[in-house]
Write an enzyme that holds these catalytic residues in place. Structure first.
Site, PDB file in Angstrom:
ATOM      1  N   ASP A   1       3.665  32.565  16.715  1.00 43.03           N
ATOM      2  CA  ASP A   1       3.964  32.104  15.354  1.00 43.03           C
ATOM      3  C   ASP A   1       4.575  33.196  14.487  1.00 43.03           C
ATOM      4  O   ASP A   1       3.894  34.166  14.138  1.00 43.03           O
ATOM      5  CB  ASP A   1       2.685  31.563  14.706  1.00 43.03           C
ATOM      6  CG  ASP A   1       2.967  30.853  13.387  1.00 43.03           C
ATOM      7  OD1 ASP A   1       4.149  30.545  13.112  1.00 43.03           O
ATOM      8  OD2 ASP A   1       2.018  30.603  12.629  1.00 43.03           O
TER       9      ASP A   1
ATOM     10  N   ASP B   1      11.302  29.685  11.575  1.00 43.67           N
ATOM     11  CA  ASP B   1       9.875  29.586  11.870  1.00 43.67           C
ATOM     12  C   ASP B   1       9.609  28.974  13.239  1.00 43.67           C
ATOM     13  O   ASP B   1      10.010  27.840  13.507  1.00 43.67           O
ATOM     14  CB  ASP B   1       9.209  28.730  10.780  1.00 43.67           C
ATOM     15  CG  ASP B   1       7.732  28.520  11.033  1.00 43.67           C
ATOM     16  OD1 ASP B   1       7.073  29.443  11.568  1.00 43.67           O
ATOM     17  OD2 ASP B   1       7.219  27.426  10.716  1.00 43.67           O
TER      18      ASP B   1
END
Ligand code: NAG
Ligand code: NAG
Ligand code: NAG
Ligand code: NAG
Length: 401
Positions: A95, A273
């Protein structure tokens, strides 16, 4: 002769005295795996938008996450790291939108203390993700990433988590400041920070390669540089944007055209992202895209849908990042057709991966280039400069969707 021997001896001594200056560390790469979970997959858009909302408001504003509203990501890219002296393996989601690393999402595979574990005083932690949350206690321990062992890494041991079933937790590799407010510590250095401080890697770079869901390989993450075998052409760097809130993340300035001439998003700040599934655009840009493509919103999947005739006419999107233009083909803009039924759609239909972020451009979060984007480009986050690098890959022009 004597002189020569003396100078040679001097050279040997000088070399021995400063070995770290002469040894250049190679980056450390790890293969990725893809993890699918189609339970609640019709909520992809809601999940992505909830995550975007957290990016916009800053983490602590969304402390009250309703566990019932939380859905796992449909696709997650994971890697396996080992924790502690027993080298216990954990499968973690990669992440870039957060920076805490934690394990224990699966209560049957929770954190286990070993001879290298040290408790952290007042070590409670809490991280909201919009699309889930975690809380538990911090430990200082060793984390092994491929052949690299990072000592004194502070990691979270979850006691409660939502939205991460089927994996063990998160490897947070975004900006370190994102850990502010997640515990009593001012910040928590990431594995990249600690590996760099220990001189195990030469650069504070992480390279991300996500292969499309249709590919046999899943991808690779590399610490300490970029992997030239995974990209094509040149890797171009741009500074992280100065516009808030995108500046707190892997944020960049970007503009988007539909076809050669229709600007749908004027240059604005947004983020890249790895934890968002779709390509989210500010409402005005999304409306312009809908207008340009003739797409209709499909209420079952929540995605835009087009007819085969509209697909035949679908033009590429052109992303301008720095001085370079990246073509995102018509095929890249459609949801992988082999996964249509898995998200509640019909097999023969054509759904689009462009969705509405839920607010207008100019708010500092004009887009999120999520996995659907990352499956077509190689990206690098350099937290030292800080900057973002991008290059094309063997999949940029793939027609497999
Ligand atoms: C890890 O392995 C790679 C390839 O075998 C090597 O190039 C690199 O130097 C190693 N890194 C460390 C920190 O040992
Ligand atoms: C949780 O961990 C246990 C023990 O390692 C494993 O058997 C099980 O498959 C895991 N559950 C999920 C959903 O991954
Ligand atoms: C899939 O996600 C749902 C929540 O959306 C969760 O309840 C379920 O346990 C997950 N299944 C697996 C196999 O991970
Ligand atoms: C929709 O497209 C037409 C041309 O096809 C254009 O004239 C109009 O301004 C567009 N509307 C929006 C909201 O982008």
């Amino acid at each position: 002769m004597l002189l020569q021997t003396a100078s040679l001896l001097f050279l040997v001594l000088a070399t021995a005295a400063s070995p770290t200056r002469l040894v250049s560390r190679s980056p450390v790469s790890l293969p990725l795996a893809r993890h699918f979970n189609f339970t609640g997959a019709t909520k992809i858009v809601e999940r992505d938008r909830a995550r975007a909302q957290t990016f916009k408001t800053g983490s602590l504003a969304t402390r009250a996450v309703d566990p019932d509203s939380v859905t796992n990501a449909v696709v997650s890219y994971t890697t396996t790291v080992q924790v502690g002296s027993s080298a216990k393996p954990y499968e973690l989601i990669v992440d870039t939108g957060s920076a805490n690393t934690w394990v224990g999402a699966n209560s049957s595979n929770s954190y286990v203390r070993s001879s290298t574990s040290q408790p952290v005083l007042l070590g409670g932690f809490y991280v909201p993700y919009g699309s889930g949350s975690v809380e538990g206690f911090l430990w200082k321990d060793q984390v092994t990433i491929g052949n690299l062992t990072v000592l004194n890494q502070i990691i979270g041991a979850a006691t409660v988590s939502n939205g991460f079933e089927g994996v063990d937790g998160i490897l947070g590799i975004g900006p370190t400041d994102l850990t502010t407010g997640t515990s009593v510590l001012p910040t928590i250095p990431t594995v990249i920070d600690n590996a760099f401080s220990a001189k195990s890697i030469d650069q504070k770079k992480v390279g991300v390669f996500f292969a499309p869901t249709t590919a046999s390989e899943a991808g690779e993450i590399i610490f300490g540089g970029a992997d030239p075998s995974k990209y094509t052409g040149s890797l171009n760097y741009v500074p992280i944007t100065s516009t808030s809130p995108a500046s707190s993340y892997v944020g960049i300035d970007q503009s988007i055209k539909y076809g050669e001439s229709t600007t749908i998003l004027a240059t604005t700040a947004g983020i890249v992202d790895t934890g968002t599934t779709l390509l989210l655009l500010a409402t005005d840009a999304y409306n312009a895209y809908v207008n340009a493509t003739g797409a209709m919103l499909d209420s079952t999947t929540g995605l835009l849908k087009i007819t085969p005739a509209q697909y035949a006419n679908l033009e590429s999107l052109f992303f301008t990042i720095g001085d370079s233009i990246y073509e995102f083909t018509a095929n890249a803009q459609i949801w992988p057709r082999s996964l249509n039924t898995a998200i509640g759609g019909t097999a023969g239909s054509i759904y689009l991966i462009v969705s509405d972020i839920g607010s207008s451009s100019g708010s500092g979060l004009g887009f999120i280039n999520g996995m659907s984007f990352l499956q077509r480009f190689y990206t690098v986050y350099d937290s030292a400069t800080p900057s973002f690098g991008i290059a094309t890959t063997a999949y940029t022009d793939s027609t497999d969707n």
